[in-house]
Design an enzyme around this catalytic site. Structure first.
Site, mmCIF file in Angstrom:
data_model
loop_
_atom_site.group_PDB
_atom_site.id
_atom_site.type_symbol
_atom_site.label_atom_id
_atom_site.label_comp_id
_atom_site.label_asym_id
_atom_site.label_seq_id
_atom_site.Cartn_x
_atom_site.Cartn_y
_atom_site.Cartn_z
ATOM 1 N N ASP A 201 0.828 -1.194 0.000
ATOM 2 C CA ASP A 201 0.000 0.000 0.000
ATOM 3 C C ASP A 201 0.869 1.253 0.000
ATOM 4 O O ASP A 201 1.893 1.320 0.689
ATOM 5 C CB ASP A 201 -0.891 -0.034 1.244
ATOM 6 C CG ASP A 201 -1.883 1.098 1.305
ATOM 7 O OD1 ASP A 201 -2.683 1.223 0.364
ATOM 8 O OD2 ASP A 201 -1.883 1.837 2.309
ATOM 9 N N GLU A 255 14.548 -14.232 -0.111
ATOM 10 C CA GLU A 255 14.883 -15.337 0.793
ATOM 11 C C GLU A 255 13.981 -16.547 0.555
ATOM 12 O O GLU A 255 14.359 -17.683 0.851
ATOM 13 C CB GLU A 255 14.734 -14.896 2.254
ATOM 14 C CG GLU A 255 15.674 -13.792 2.700
ATOM 15 C CD GLU A 255 15.313 -13.291 4.095
ATOM 16 O OE1 GLU A 255 14.498 -13.974 4.775
ATOM 17 O OE2 GLU A 255 15.836 -12.233 4.499
#
Length: 532
Positions: A201, A255
């Site tokens: 957002d 990751e």
């Protein structure tokens, strides 16, 4: 195809949870409702479901005021329900993307309660505090995006805190390394539960001018516009060091491998594309909202597409959006005839398309009586037409009471046209807008050219926009007549002699063409050209 990422090949579908499907009769949609409707989304042919905020929240801004980043609001369910949702999505071959709201929290978040408890609090610097101006007023002229000042005085400490939106939504200080680490752990929490990515957002808001200088006045401001338009937000947003923050978010996703980072960004295209980051280490998809504001004429669209393609950094993957929870619905903006053309444009342009729930059945803005308005922006600035409730109304599943959305009283009124504009009715109509979406999506899923092929503008003929997609010898010509007069003179590109119309927006033409073809008013076609 094997080298492309799933988010490059796929189609995203935004679900506004409050309005998608209610299963317990309280009038508000929930996680079990989304799970119940996943077979519909899988059958539609989309690849990823983006779910707007479902976190615990006082709901001052309907979930964009987060009180706990690692939980589920009881309105929507609980973490066990979320785990069932993501398991079912993955079983059906769907990815699930969560809304991430890192710019601000609720003022009821434990972090802010601790920060506000004392100027010496360990979390004081997790938010943005400033001393008053010499006259005792706000530290600078920044305006809330929902109207009014962006600073609220904390009388206990005598300092102001900054909020780019409601005063109940204090902004976080992303310059604080402990805050950044905590937010990175939030991402890990959800990815450990199987989340496939995040839509971030207001990502361009994350960093502010370190000197807190005034935003300049907007010389183009006119009376009657939202108050925030009085200023150019060049100091309160879009700061150069935001890209390092986004690279940090991206590194956390890396990751976990095959995840996607999407950024909400309302900026001109030359600024938008910087959010891919240096060496493409930023957002995978900085949302491209140009079609939300476009003039739907052939010359304007051709120029818009060309400018965007030219601005993309090398290797940057394009994307397109027709609607979302903050902007009027496409069918209301451009009319139902052109909404069919918009569907074909969205699903044939180069890049990842994002659909908004209900657009596939042509849902329109629903007038909301003033006494039923829910949106805080509308309440703060009534009469300006900024309310976002009209595009957030319940999904129209069938012709029954409340459109099959709820057995209770819906949180927003259901459209009056739901008896005929609904999924059940349009599924039975081979010429409906929903049938058109299904045909277009099915073609896109089976045609590498529409997923990964190059884009080339052929040109415009009056109000007809014509472009080509090409990949490994397969070529599609897309022609869209945006005008109200027929075109009998659409020629195939130079050197082409024949092809075949695969889909018309009217779903009533599949025919061979030689030399050229005709288009009815507001008709679009996809023509497969002979292979080279």
């Amino acid at each position: 195809m094997s080298e492309a990422q799933w988010w490059q090949r796929g189609i995203f579908y935004q679900v506004y949870p409050r309005s998608f499907q209610d299963t317990n009769g309280d009038g508000v949609g929930d996680l079990d409702g989304i799970r119940q409707r996943l077979p519909y989304l899988a059958g539609l042919g989309v690849d990823a479901v983006w779910v707007s905020p479902i976190y615990p929240s006082p709901m001052a801004d309907f979930g964009y005021d987060v009180a706990d980043y690692c939980g589920i609001h009881p309105l929507f369910g609980d973490l066990a329900g979320f785990d069932r949702l993501i398991a079912e999505a993955h079983r059906l071959g769907l990815k699930l993307v969560l809304d991430f709201v890192p710019n601000h929290t609720s003022n009821q978040h434990p972090w802010f309660l601790e920060a506000r408890s004392s100027p010496n609090s360990a979390k004081r610097d997790w938010y943005i505090w400033r001393d008053p101006a010499p006259d005792g007023g706000p530290p600078n002229n920044w305006i809330s995006n929902f109207g009014g000042p962006a600073w609220t005085l904390d009388t206990a400490s005598g300092q102001y805190y900054y909020h780019a939106f409601l005063k109940q939504q204090p902004d976080l200080n992303w310059r604080n390394p402990e805050l950044r680490a905590a937010m990175h752990d939030v991402l890990r929490f959800w990815m450990n539960r199987g989340v496939d990515g995040f839509r971030v957002d207001v990502i361009w808001h994350l960093m502010k001018d370190p000197e807190f200088r005034d935003d300049p006045l907007n010389p183009a401001y006119r009376d009657g516009e939202p108050e925030v338009s009085r200023l150019l937000q060049t100091r309160s947003t879009d700061q150069p060091d935001v890209h390092g923050i986004i690279a940090g978010l991206r590194a956390v996703l890396e990751e976990y491998g095959d995840r996607v980072l999407i950024g909400e960004i309302y900026l001109p295209v030359e600024r938008l594309v910087t959010y891919y980051g240096d060496n493409l280490e930023g957002a995978h998809l900085p949302f491209n909202f140009q079609l939300l504001h476009a003039s739907w004429t052939a010359p304007a669209l051709a120029r818009l597409i060309e400018d965007y393609e030219a601005a993309l950094p090398k290797g940057g993957w394009p994307n397109w959006v027709l609607g979302n929870h903050d902007r009027p619905r496409i069918a209301s903006r451009i009319g139902p005839e052109r909404a069919r053309l918009a569907a074909m444009l969205l699903l044939t342009l180069r890049g990842t398309p994002t659909m908004y729930y209900g657009d596939e059945i042509g849902m329109e803005n629903v007038p909301i009586p003033a006494d039923q308005a829910q949106d805080p922006w509308e309440k703060n600035e009534p009469g300006l037409g900024v309310g976002r409730d009209p595009e957030r109304t319940p999904m129209q599943w069938d012709g029954s009471a409340n459109a099959g959305f709820t057995t209770g009283r819906p949180w927003l009124p259901v459209a009056r046209d739901h008896a005929h504009r609904n999924v059940e009715a349009q599924s039975a109509d081979p010429h409906s807008l929903l049938s058109l979406y299904r045909r277009l999506i099915a073609l896109r899923r089976t045609a590498p050219t529409l997923q990964l092929g190059s884009y080339g503008l052929v040109g415009t003929a009056g109000e007809a926009l014509i472009f080509m997609r090409e990949h490994e010898g397969e070529r599609f010509l897309i022609a869209l007549n945006l005008g109200d007069t027929p075109r009998g003179d659409i020629a195939l590109p130079a050197g082409e002699t024949h092809g075949r119309i695969l889909i018309s927006t009217e779903l009533d033409r599949e025919e061979s063409v030689q030399g050229g073809f005709w288009l009815r008013p507001y008709e679009g076609v996809i023509v497969q050209l002979a292979k080279t």
